[in-house]
Design an enzyme around this catalytic site. Structure first.
Site, PDB file in Angstrom:
ATOM      1  N   GLU A  70      11.276   7.071  -3.138  1.00  9.86           N
ATOM      2  CA  GLU A  70      10.636   8.379  -2.943  1.00  9.86           C
ATOM      3  C   GLU A  70      10.216   9.076  -4.231  1.00  9.86           C
ATOM      4  OE1 GLU A  70      12.980   7.263  -0.979  1.00  9.86           O
ATOM      5  OE2 GLU A  70      12.806   8.068   1.052  1.00  9.86           O
ATOM      6  N   GLU A  79      16.612   5.182   5.300  1.00  5.25           N
ATOM      7  CA  GLU A  79      17.426   6.309   5.770  1.00  5.25           C
ATOM      8  C   GLU A  79      17.739   6.201   7.262  1.00  5.25           C
ATOM      9  OE1 GLU A  79      14.692   9.144   3.857  1.00  5.25           O
ATOM     10  OE2 GLU A  79      16.483  10.089   3.016  1.00  5.25           O
TER      11      GLU A  79
HETATM   12  N1  COA Z   1       3.123   4.825   5.316  1.00  7.23           N
HETATM   13  C1  COA Z   1       1.902   4.647   5.792  1.00  7.23           C
HETATM   14  N2  COA Z   1       1.283   3.456   5.838  1.00  7.23           N
HETATM   15  C2  COA Z   1       1.958   2.407   5.343  1.00  7.23           C
HETATM   16  C3  COA Z   1       3.242   2.521   4.814  1.00  7.23           C
HETATM   17  C4  COA Z   1       3.828   3.792   4.800  1.00  7.23           C
HETATM   18  N3  COA Z   1       5.075   4.013   4.352  1.00  7.23           N
HETATM   19  N4  COA Z   1       3.640   1.293   4.416  1.00  7.23           N
HETATM   20  C5  COA Z   1       2.631   0.452   4.684  1.00  7.23           C
HETATM   21  N5  COA Z   1       1.610   1.122   5.250  1.00  7.23           N
HETATM   22  C6  COA Z   1       0.310   0.598   5.689  1.00  7.23           C
HETATM   23  C7  COA Z   1      -0.608   0.327   4.533  1.00  7.23           C
HETATM   24  O1  COA Z   1      -1.270   1.491   4.126  1.00  7.23           O
HETATM   25  C8  COA Z   1      -1.540  -0.671   5.168  1.00  7.23           C
HETATM   26  O2  COA Z   1      -2.427   0.004   5.993  1.00  7.23           O
HETATM   27  P1  COA Z   1      -4.003  -0.459   6.076  1.00  7.23           P
HETATM   28  O3  COA Z   1      -3.958  -1.880   6.567  1.00  7.23           O
HETATM   29  O4  COA Z   1      -4.604   0.496   7.029  1.00  7.23           O
HETATM   30  O5  COA Z   1      -4.507  -0.369   4.666  1.00  7.23           O
HETATM   31  C9  COA Z   1      -0.618  -1.481   6.066  1.00  7.23           C
HETATM   32  O6  COA Z   1       0.516  -0.649   6.316  1.00  7.23           O
HETATM   33  C10 COA Z   1      -0.127  -2.743   5.433  1.00  7.23           C
HETATM   34  O7  COA Z   1       0.486  -2.406   4.213  1.00  7.23           O
HETATM   35  P2  COA Z   1       0.436  -3.380   2.959  1.00  7.23           P
HETATM   36  O8  COA Z   1       0.924  -2.601   1.778  1.00  7.23           O
HETATM   37  O9  COA Z   1      -0.904  -4.008   2.847  1.00  7.23           O
HETATM   38  O10 COA Z   1       1.513  -4.492   3.407  1.00  7.23           O
HETATM   39  P3  COA Z   1       2.302  -5.505   2.495  1.00  7.23           P
HETATM   40  O11 COA Z   1       2.942  -6.448   3.436  1.00  7.23           O
HETATM   41  O12 COA Z   1       1.446  -6.042   1.405  1.00  7.23           O
HETATM   42  O13 COA Z   1       3.432  -4.612   1.771  1.00  7.23           O
HETATM   43  C11 COA Z   1       5.200  -2.981   1.736  1.00  7.23           C
HETATM   44  C12 COA Z   1       4.511  -4.095   2.531  1.00  7.23           C
HETATM   45  C13 COA Z   1       6.266  -2.395   2.627  1.00  7.23           C
HETATM   46  C14 COA Z   1       5.870  -3.560   0.452  1.00  7.23           C
HETATM   47  C15 COA Z   1       4.167  -1.916   1.308  1.00  7.23           C
HETATM   48  O14 COA Z   1       3.369  -1.582   2.428  1.00  7.23           O
HETATM   49  C16 COA Z   1       4.755  -0.639   0.766  1.00  7.23           C
HETATM   50  O15 COA Z   1       5.169  -0.601  -0.390  1.00  7.23           O
HETATM   51  N6  COA Z   1       4.794   0.431   1.598  1.00  7.23           N
HETATM   52  C17 COA Z   1       5.234   1.734   1.168  1.00  7.23           C
HETATM   53  C18 COA Z   1       6.726   1.767   0.899  1.00  7.23           C
HETATM   54  C19 COA Z   1       7.187   3.147   0.467  1.00  7.23           C
HETATM   55  O16 COA Z   1       6.917   3.620  -0.606  1.00  7.23           O
HETATM   56  N7  COA Z   1       7.946   3.792   1.361  1.00  7.23           N
HETATM   57  C20 COA Z   1       8.514   5.074   1.098  1.00  7.23           C
HETATM   58  C21 COA Z   1       7.826   6.099   1.904  1.00  7.23           C
HETATM   59  S1  COA Z   1       8.671   7.647   1.735  1.00  7.23           S
END
Ligand code: COA
Length: 264
Positions: free
Chosen positions: A129, A109
């Site tokens: 979302e 967004e």
């Molecule tokens: N909010 C808060 N923390 C987040 C985050 C988010 N949207 N996205 C990633 N993080 C944090 C994870 O909790 C993790 O924290 P930790 O090391 O303290 O456990 C860290 O960032 C690394 O994330 P991780 O998932 O291990 O990284 P990755 O490289 O394997 O995967 C993504 C990357 C982006 C695919 C994955 O983090 C993800 O799916 N994030 C959420 C996406 C989402 O649903 N966004 C919509 C939010 S409205």
């Protein structure tokens, strides 16, 4: 400024802002929103092109889910992220999002709020979302249909699926793809082109582009009326005509098949 959620580099004609929470995949938390508001204050006072980017692997992985989980109805009504993204979209000069890797949820967004979006081949963009039990309330439901049309916006928002770079380009969500190590150069090249043009004409073009349908064509008339009175318009057009006249007076040269950069 290591540790700041937003790294800001200001230049005379542009500002570079880099989302900087790599340990949380640039998840957008309140501190980052505060930094974006501070950046907007700077750019509202001294308008310049904004380039907003993340790192090679992540633009932004969305709103910070750790904060989001605890937010309640009054927080939703304050529209914390939406308000910041509206302010970014309304900045006087163009905003360029240079997106590599994940741009999810609020991260997508933020990108939708930009005027220009370019990506790298690793781009993954979308709005998951509904999978988290919320709606994409920071602009996706109204900006995305404007950018890619209602059918495709519905496809993305109602399924929560994620587009790769090729699909994002095919759908018009980004305008070009560049290797990750050339993405910022491409953004700067766009900013260079913008900087070569008249800033007021650029600002007025952005205003006309963003104006709702019912304001057209009146808004163009008024904006153009202002520009028709500007010294800069007269100067730029005189310069063009004098350059042509000088060329006409100089010895013939090989015909150029297309306008040169100088002719712009
Ligand atoms: N909010 C808060 N923390 C987040 C985050 C988010 N949207 N996205 C990633 N993080 C944090 C994870 O909790 C993790 O924290 P930790 O090391 O303290 O456990 C860290 O960032 C690394 O994330 P991780 O998932 O291990 O990284 P990755 O490289 O394997 O995967 C993504 C990357 C982006 C695919 C994955 O983090 C993800 O799916 N994030 C959420 C996406 C989402 O649903 N966004 C919509 C939010 S409205």
């Amino acid at each position: 400024m290591t540790g700041a959620p937003l790294l800001v580099e200001s230049r005379a004609d542009r500002v570079m802002a880099t989302l900087n929470r790599p340990e949380k995949r640039n998840a957008i938390d309140q501190e980052m929103i505060d930094a974006l508001h501070a950046l907007c204050s700077e750019l509202e006072t001294e308008p310049r092109t904004l380039i907003i980017t993340g790192d090679d692997e992540v633009f932004a992985a969305g709103a910070d889910i750790a904060q989001l989980r605890d937010r309640r109805a009054p927080d939703a009504r304050r529209a914390i992220n939406a308000t910041a993204f509206i302010r970014i979209a309304e900045l006087p000069m163009p905003v360029i999002a240079a997106i590599s890797g994940y741009a999810l949820g609020g991260g997508a967004e933020l990108a939708y709020a930009a005027d220009l979006r370019i990506g790298s081949p690793t781009l993954k963009i979308g709005n998951p979302e509904t999978g988290l039990g919320i709606i994409a309330a920071a602009g996706a439901t109204w900006r995305l249909p404007e950018i890619i049309g209602h059918a495709r916006a519905s496809d993305l928002l109602l399924t929560g699926r994620i587009l790769d770079a090729d699909d994002a380009l095919a759908w018009g969500l980004i305008s070009s793809i560049h290797p990750a190590d050339e993405l910022l150069d491409a953004a700067h090249a766009m900013a260079d082109r913008i900087a070569a043009n008249d800033p007021l004409a650029t600002r007025h073009t952005k205003r006309a582009l963003r104006a709702p349908r019912h304001e057209h064509p009146d808004i163009e008339r008024e904006l153009q009326a202002e520009l028709f009175e500007s010294d800069e318009k007269h100067r730029r057009m005189t310069e063009f005509l004098e350059r042509r006249a000088r060329r006409a007076g100089s010895p013939p040269r090989a015909a150029s098949p297309s306008p040169t950069e100088e002719d712009r």
